[in-house]
Write an enzyme that holds these catalytic residues in place. Structure first.
Site, PDB file in Angstrom:
ATOM      1  N   ARG A  84     -46.144 -18.263  51.697  1.00 51.56           N
ATOM      2  CA  ARG A  84     -46.978 -17.353  51.559  1.00 51.56           C
ATOM      3  C   ARG A  84     -48.288 -17.176  51.045  1.00 51.56           C
ATOM      4  O   ARG A  84     -49.200 -16.431  51.493  1.00 51.56           O
ATOM      5  CB  ARG A  84     -46.258 -16.310  50.787  1.00 51.56           C
ATOM      6  CG  ARG A  84     -45.292 -15.426  51.386  1.00 51.56           C
ATOM      7  CD  ARG A  84     -44.524 -14.534  50.295  1.00 51.56           C
ATOM      8  NE  ARG A  84     -43.759 -15.159  49.183  1.00 51.56           N
ATOM      9  CZ  ARG A  84     -42.984 -14.947  48.477  1.00 51.56           C
ATOM     10  NH1 ARG A  84     -42.512 -13.741  48.537  1.00 51.56           N
ATOM     11  NH2 ARG A  84     -42.164 -15.884  47.805  1.00 51.56           N
ATOM     12  N   LYS A 191     -28.018 -27.565  49.985  1.00 52.17           N
ATOM     13  CA  LYS A 191     -26.909 -26.979  49.623  1.00 52.17           C
ATOM     14  C   LYS A 191     -27.419 -25.542  48.729  1.00 52.17           C
ATOM     15  O   LYS A 191     -28.751 -25.649  48.149  1.00 52.17           O
ATOM     16  CB  LYS A 191     -25.920 -27.840  48.715  1.00 52.17           C
ATOM     17  CG  LYS A 191     -26.698 -28.153  47.591  1.00 52.17           C
ATOM     18  CD  LYS A 191     -25.724 -28.933  46.533  1.00 52.17           C
ATOM     19  CE  LYS A 191     -25.852 -28.688  45.198  1.00 52.17           C
ATOM     20  NZ  LYS A 191     -26.761 -27.911  44.470  1.00 52.17           N
ATOM     21  N   HIS A 221     -27.665 -34.514  48.193  1.00 56.97           N
ATOM     22  CA  HIS A 221     -28.353 -35.857  47.810  1.00 56.97           C
ATOM     23  C   HIS A 221     -27.663 -36.858  47.231  1.00 56.97           C
ATOM     24  O   HIS A 221     -27.954 -38.195  47.147  1.00 56.97           O
ATOM     25  CB  HIS A 221     -29.642 -35.334  46.936  1.00 56.97           C
ATOM     26  CG  HIS A 221     -29.464 -35.043  45.610  1.00 56.97           C
ATOM     27  ND1 HIS A 221     -28.852 -33.813  45.329  1.00 56.97           N
ATOM     28  CD2 HIS A 221     -29.637 -35.632  44.590  1.00 56.97           C
ATOM     29  CE1 HIS A 221     -28.709 -33.909  43.788  1.00 56.97           C
ATOM     30  NE2 HIS A 221     -29.287 -35.139  43.602  1.00 56.97           N
ATOM     31  N   LYS A 225     -27.571 -41.810  47.276  1.00 51.33           N
ATOM     32  CA  LYS A 225     -27.982 -42.566  46.084  1.00 51.33           C
ATOM     33  C   LYS A 225     -27.354 -43.740  46.482  1.00 51.33           C
ATOM     34  O   LYS A 225     -26.571 -43.842  46.896  1.00 51.33           O
ATOM     35  CB  LYS A 225     -27.182 -41.800  44.874  1.00 51.33           C
ATOM     36  CG  LYS A 225     -27.961 -40.659  44.180  1.00 51.33           C
ATOM     37  CD  LYS A 225     -27.592 -40.060  43.046  1.00 51.33           C
ATOM     38  CE  LYS A 225     -27.899 -38.927  42.624  1.00 51.33           C
ATOM     39  NZ  LYS A 225     -29.171 -38.883  42.006  1.00 51.33           N
ATOM     40  N   GLU A 259     -25.089 -33.590  32.561  1.00 50.92           N
ATOM     41  CA  GLU A 259     -26.459 -33.518  32.356  1.00 50.92           C
ATOM     42  C   GLU A 259     -26.861 -33.024  30.973  1.00 50.92           C
ATOM     43  O   GLU A 259     -25.972 -32.207  30.429  1.00 50.92           O
ATOM     44  CB  GLU A 259     -26.949 -32.390  33.268  1.00 50.92           C
ATOM     45  CG  GLU A 259     -26.662 -32.888  34.790  1.00 50.92           C
ATOM     46  CD  GLU A 259     -27.387 -31.943  35.669  1.00 50.92           C
ATOM     47  OE1 GLU A 259     -28.447 -32.226  36.173  1.00 50.92           O
ATOM     48  OE2 GLU A 259     -26.930 -30.895  35.919  1.00 50.92           O
ATOM     49  N   ASP A 278     -21.862 -25.010  42.077  1.00 49.91           N
ATOM     50  CA  ASP A 278     -23.379 -26.034  41.933  1.00 49.91           C
ATOM     51  C   ASP A 278     -23.191 -27.403  42.345  1.00 49.91           C
ATOM     52  O   ASP A 278     -23.882 -27.944  43.262  1.00 49.91           O
ATOM     53  CB  ASP A 278     -24.157 -25.551  40.749  1.00 49.91           C
ATOM     54  CG  ASP A 278     -25.414 -26.509  40.757  1.00 49.91           C
ATOM     55  OD1 ASP A 278     -26.099 -26.254  41.953  1.00 49.91           O
ATOM     56  OD2 ASP A 278     -26.061 -26.844  39.613  1.00 49.91           O
ATOM     57  N   HIS A 283     -21.225 -32.531  45.331  1.00 48.43           N
ATOM     58  CA  HIS A 283     -21.286 -33.829  44.814  1.00 48.43           C
ATOM     59  C   HIS A 283     -20.132 -34.637  44.526  1.00 48.43           C
ATOM     60  O   HIS A 283     -19.871 -35.626  44.956  1.00 48.43           O
ATOM     61  CB  HIS A 283     -22.485 -34.085  43.833  1.00 48.43           C
ATOM     62  CG  HIS A 283     -23.733 -33.309  44.188  1.00 48.43           C
ATOM     63  ND1 HIS A 283     -24.147 -33.424  45.207  1.00 48.43           N
ATOM     64  CD2 HIS A 283     -24.688 -32.584  43.017  1.00 48.43           C
ATOM     65  CE1 HIS A 283     -25.618 -32.698  45.149  1.00 48.43           C
ATOM     66  NE2 HIS A 283     -25.852 -32.295  43.814  1.00 48.43           N
ATOM     67  N   LYS A 381     -23.875 -28.874  32.016  1.00 52.01           N
ATOM     68  CA  LYS A 381     -25.042 -28.712  31.421  1.00 52.01           C
ATOM     69  C   LYS A 381     -25.330 -28.915  29.903  1.00 52.01           C
ATOM     70  O   LYS A 381     -24.322 -28.372  29.523  1.00 52.01           O
ATOM     71  CB  LYS A 381     -25.786 -27.666  31.902  1.00 52.01           C
ATOM     72  CG  LYS A 381     -25.739 -27.495  33.360  1.00 52.01           C
ATOM     73  CD  LYS A 381     -27.152 -27.715  33.983  1.00 52.01           C
ATOM     74  CE  LYS A 381     -27.302 -27.504  35.463  1.00 52.01           C
ATOM     75  NZ  LYS A 381     -27.905 -28.499  36.254  1.00 52.01           N
TER      76      LYS A 381
END
Ligand code: BG6
Length: 529
Positions: A84, A191, A221, A225, A259, A278, A283, A381
């Site tokens: 934009r 995703k 992703h 790896k 994480e 998520d 994964h 997390k």
């Protein structure tokens, strides 16, 4: 302006490399020295929708730079941003430079930058503005003319899935989506691939109305790896692991993606999605499939997905989801020396959000190889530290010819594939303690990428973007794999949606008590990575 002699030379050379690479995956008998030849993309451009977003800034733009710096992009490579902002090409280039410089893996080099800079264009517009897509089409043609991209263009949808249908339609209406003889068009989808099985199927329907199935590349992703690919090397290039990689010897498998970060500025995306959608749906289930699958006939996309599909189809959910799943939500705590907020206090999260930031599930694989071996998948997390690993835990030796006191400190043998950080493999086994009569204790033998190889591993996005430009599909999940993964997760999500608030766990710890209880019921406990 036509292509220069140099550009043409580079383009021809890369086309040959392109073909070699494609066959490298499918022909195990080819000369192994070919595998060391760099895989260089042929003439093409990459168009990024959502180019001002976080993913583009931190991963996509730096990956493009690193590919260029490694000499893996063609001389006339084009990079088009669509967004934009009222930017001209130069303003976009400045933005790209800043982010490439900040996040690139290889050293920043002005020469590489200048090459990339010459092929950068920006198209201002919104997704509902068909004139903007006409301008995009003109820009693409201009690159074909001036940079020799030869009609080969990849479209990266780094945008929320709700925008996929509109962007796809606009690409179709402006004549950008169809490959023609000698010129390819590809689309890259990030995703989440849907929210559940029904929405994933709908998404697939919309995208496949516009793009041919083999032009659609779904990015997970984790598959890019290096250490995830090393799992295949470990299992299938060696003789010593595969004979014990089954229910006769393995007691259970733990796949952990922990994480230490919270949700940062991603409340809009994360809330309502949660940890399982998520990362488990994609994964972790992919890691499980690669750990559990049979040896593929080759590493071609078709042979790999055939084996992964068999595993995913054989997955059985626990009968009692209350006992064999766990969910949690982080509360305020400490991350190292920093005091951090609880999830409900994060910006953009409502006080009564029931989204889980921690999820653990037990899955079984109903095959002869894995009968009775639980696969535990966990992610969260704000856990103790950032680590992703696959730990294969073995059964105890059937007989121990020692005094019982001698083996008090002997745990289960284990092979641990460390996906990140500190990529490598650890093997844990018992050894005699020096000087004692016969005391046996756990020790570890360690392979570390950093110490064994001089080359640094490329970032996952470098590998995957290059594969798209080369048209090399083995590292991209197919739509069947995506659907099978939702099939596994949907009943768990349905069950969780009846439960209300997830169990809180303090930031910086290893998740809710429920998760420990879940394993204890099976007589197991979580590894402390
Ligand atoms: C993404 C998730 O797919 O993976 C994020 O959406 C997560 O929530 C990220 O933080 C982790 O990726 P990596 O490569 O840092 O392990």
């Amino acid at each position: 302006m036509g292509t220069s002699g140099n550009e043409q030379y580079s383009a021809q050379r890369s086309t040959a490399a392109d073909q070699q690479t494609a066959s490298a995956w499918s022909n195990p008998l080819r000369d192994p020295r070919d595998l060391r030849m760099p895989r260089v993309a042929g003439p093409c451009s990459l168009v990024i929708f959502g180019v001002t977003g976080d993913l583009a800034k931190k991963k996509l733009l730096p990956a493009v730079y690193d590919l260029a710096n490694r000499g893996l992009l063609p001389a006339g490579f084009g990079l088009i941003g669509f967004g934009r902002r009222q930017w001209d090409n130069e303003e976009f280039a400045n933005f790209a430079k800043e982010n490439m410089k900040a996040h690139c893996r290889t050293p920043f080099n002005e020469k590489t930058w200048e090459h990339l800079h010459d092929g950068m264009r920006f198209v201002t517009g919104t997704f509902d503005d068909s004139e903007a897509f006409t301008r995009l089409s003109d820009t693409v043609s201009e690159l074909d003319r001036d940079r020799g991209t030869r009609g080969n263009h990849a479209f990266y949808m780094s945008v929320p899935p709700r925008d996929f249908p509109l962007v796809s339609k606009q690409l179709a209406d402006s004549g950008l989506s169809h490959s023609t003889e000698g010129a390819w068009r590809r689309v890259i989808i990030e995703k989440p691939f849907g929210h559940d099985l029904a929405s994933a199927k709908e998404l697939d329907r919309v995208v496949s109305e516009v793009f041919e199935p083999d032009s659609v590349f779904r990015i997970d992703h984790y598959l890019g790896k290096e250490t995830v690919q090393n799992l295949l090397a470990l299992r299938f290039a060696n003789t010593m692991f595969e004979p014990v990689w089954n229910a006769n010897y393995v007691s259970h498998v733990q796949i952990t993606m922990a994480e230490d970060i919270g949700i940062g500025g991603r409340a809009g995306y994360y809330d309502g999605i949660g940890a399982a959608r998520d990362v488990i749906q994609n994964h972790l289930i992919q890691l499980m499939a690669l750990t559990a699958m049979e040896e593929p006939v080759s590493f071609s996309a078709g042979d790999l997905t055939a084996e992964k599909r068999k595993v995913l189809s054989a997955v059985r959910l626990p009968k009692n989801l209350a006992e064999h799943t766990a969910r949690g939500q982080y509360s305020a705590g400490w991350q190292g020396s920093d005091k951090v907020l609880g999830y409900l206090d994060e910006k953009g999260i409502s006080r009564d959000s029931t989204t889980e930031t921690y999820a653990a599930i037990r899955l079984d694989v109903d095959t002869r190889r894995w009968a009775g071996v639980p696969f535990y998948l966990r992610t969260g997390k704000r856990l103790g530290k950032r680590v992703t690993e696959i730990a294969v835990a073995f059964k105890p030796a059937p007989h121990l010819p020692f005094e019982t006191t001698a083996t008090r400190e002997l745990g289960a043998n284990a092979v641990v594939i460390r996906v990140q950080p500190d990529e490598g493999v650890t093997i844990r086994f018992g050894a005699k303690v020096p000087g004692t009569a016969m005391e046996v204790r756990d020790v570890s033998m360690d392979f570390s990428y950093g110490r064994s190889f001089t080359e640094a591993s490329p970032e996952a996005y470098e590998r995957l973007i290059l594969d798209v430009l080369l048209g090399d599909p083995p590292l991209f999940p197919t739509t069947e794999e995506v659907n099978l993964s939702w099939n596994i997760l949907d009943p768990i999500e349905d069950y969780w949606s009846t439960l209300g608030q997830p169990q809180p766990y303090r930031a910086g710890t290893w998740g809710p008590a429920q998760a420990d209880e879940m394993l204890a019921r099976d007589g197991n406990h979580w590894r402390m990575p």
